[in-house]
Design an enzyme around this catalytic site. Sequence first.
Site, mmCIF file in Angstrom:
data_model
loop_
_atom_site.group_PDB
_atom_site.id
_atom_site.type_symbol
_atom_site.label_atom_id
_atom_site.label_comp_id
_atom_site.label_asym_id
_atom_site.label_seq_id
_atom_site.Cartn_x
_atom_site.Cartn_y
_atom_site.Cartn_z
ATOM 1 N N LYS A 107 -16.712 48.907 -2.260
ATOM 2 C CA LYS A 107 -16.176 50.046 -3.017
ATOM 3 C C LYS A 107 -14.769 49.767 -3.536
ATOM 4 O O LYS A 107 -14.303 50.438 -4.456
ATOM 5 C CB LYS A 107 -16.215 51.310 -2.169
ATOM 6 C CG LYS A 107 -17.645 51.783 -1.928
ATOM 7 C CD LYS A 107 -17.719 53.168 -1.329
ATOM 8 C CE LYS A 107 -19.161 53.656 -1.251
ATOM 9 N NZ LYS A 107 -19.969 52.912 -0.241
HETATM 10 C C1 LIG Z 1 -21.399 52.777 -0.307
HETATM 11 C C2 LIG Z 1 -22.062 51.708 0.501
HETATM 12 C C3 LIG Z 1 -23.390 51.296 0.277
HETATM 13 C C4 LIG Z 1 -24.290 51.981 -0.721
HETATM 14 O O1 LIG Z 1 -23.938 51.654 -2.034
HETATM 15 P P1 LIG Z 1 -24.531 52.499 -3.254
HETATM 16 O O2 LIG Z 1 -23.878 51.952 -4.457
HETATM 17 O O3 LIG Z 1 -24.168 53.930 -2.980
HETATM 18 O O4 LIG Z 1 -26.009 52.295 -3.248
HETATM 19 C C5 LIG Z 1 -23.908 50.239 1.017
HETATM 20 N N1 LIG Z 1 -23.156 49.623 1.956
HETATM 21 C C6 LIG Z 1 -21.881 50.002 2.213
HETATM 22 C C7 LIG Z 1 -21.127 49.302 3.281
HETATM 23 C C8 LIG Z 1 -21.282 51.035 1.486
HETATM 24 O O5 LIG Z 1 -20.009 51.395 1.756
#
Ligand SMILES: *Cc1c(COP(=O)(O)O)cnc(C)c1O
Length: 433
Positions: A107
């Site tokens: 993220k």
């Molecule tokens: C947010 C997140 C996901 C999911 O990602 P999306 O784009 O919402 O499908 C998977 N793994 C981790 C560690 C995350 O923080």
Amino acid sequence: MLYHSTNNPSHQVDLKEAILRSLPPDNGLYMPDTLPVLDSSFWQIWRELSFQEIGIAVADAFFGEDVPPQALVDIVEGTLSFDAPLVTLGPGDHILELFHGPTLAFKDFGARFMARLMAWLTRDDDRELTVLVATSGDTGGAVASAFHNVPGTRVIILYPQGKVSGLQEKQLTALGGNITALEIQGTFDDCQALVKSAFLDRELAETLNLTSANSINLARLVPQSFYYIHAARQLPEGVKPTFVIPSGNFGNLTAGLLAMQLGLPVEHFVAATNKNDVVPEFLRSGQYNPRPSVPTISNAMDVGAPSNFVRMQALFGGSWDAMKSRISGMTFTDDQTRAAIRTVKALHQYEIDPHGAVGWLAAQKWRASHPTSPTITLETAHPAKFPDVMENELGPNSIEIPARLAILAQREKVATLLPADKAAFRDWLVSFK
Ligand SMILES: *Cc1c(COP(=O)(O)O)cnc(C)c1O
């Protein structure tokens, strides 16, 4: 470039509105009116380019009409201050490590790009931009870190008292500067309701120049397509990868589809989920049944109504057949995930986090029936973010905590305690300087 709502193609807005408003008033999601394609001059040299150069070319394809070249270079270089290495566990079994950013999860890519693009879009505004965000843990940390020290911006984070982990709390409360943390005596839903009340208060929203930083913002998706191209170019020439994506809200997978749309040769996508398997079920049956999420050990993927699903549908023109010809869904239990963490360690001396482990399981299953197709599994977070699960499977002190996390753990928490009360929150906001 103009942007439209997935609910209403004739509701068009410009880039500034699409990014700062984040969500169209009709509750659809913003999409670019035309999906960019990188031309053959890029695909002749892409394998020689650096990660940053790839990012600049992609950002230019999406935003070049609205943002001048030097500003885009600065935004991309500011975003990509860390790498995304491709690690090979075994023949055809590749892992793309997306956790080398400040908050140890993928993220960081989206949040850092969005922060810089928002700062550029508001560069001539005489008021500061105030980002208001409610968090149950991880998103708030990535947003806080991304906006920290970005000129012309400040962030107010609301988090539920006693309901985030100790380390997560430090990520929200120990940065200082332009980041302010509000510890709310209530639940995550209370925090969200408070944030919503502020946006609905037109006068307040206008005075404070409020914006949101939620995960459906288009500015968070585009930079996530950079690393698909960056990863694929590290395979031998002519080899088309299958990308395996541990998924929750399906932003990461949607970014992969954007990379394919840009011209990246991709064999296939595998959407890997835990028991929250609304999308794998849709790919199998054609039935889309969003439902309340159930808790799992890969909790960042505990999503029962994935917000980017409407974007995926839009990218396939609403056709189930078209979508399932490109994406397969697979789902795994917590027991299978725990076993995978142990297996990956035993076979490869590699510590994979619970989210990556769900992806790794899907990759093995895919290659069992497609032996000539190498997989690239997205490792979405550093295992140190999940000490309980990891130590349970691999033993005490099995995971080294990265220095950037350890430093934060020693810093002081600074937060303002507030009741989950709209009037009290409004009073606090009004007096916030
Ligand atoms: C947010 C997140 C996901 C999911 O990602 P999306 O784009 O919402 O499908 C998977 N793994 C981790 C560690 C995350 O923080």
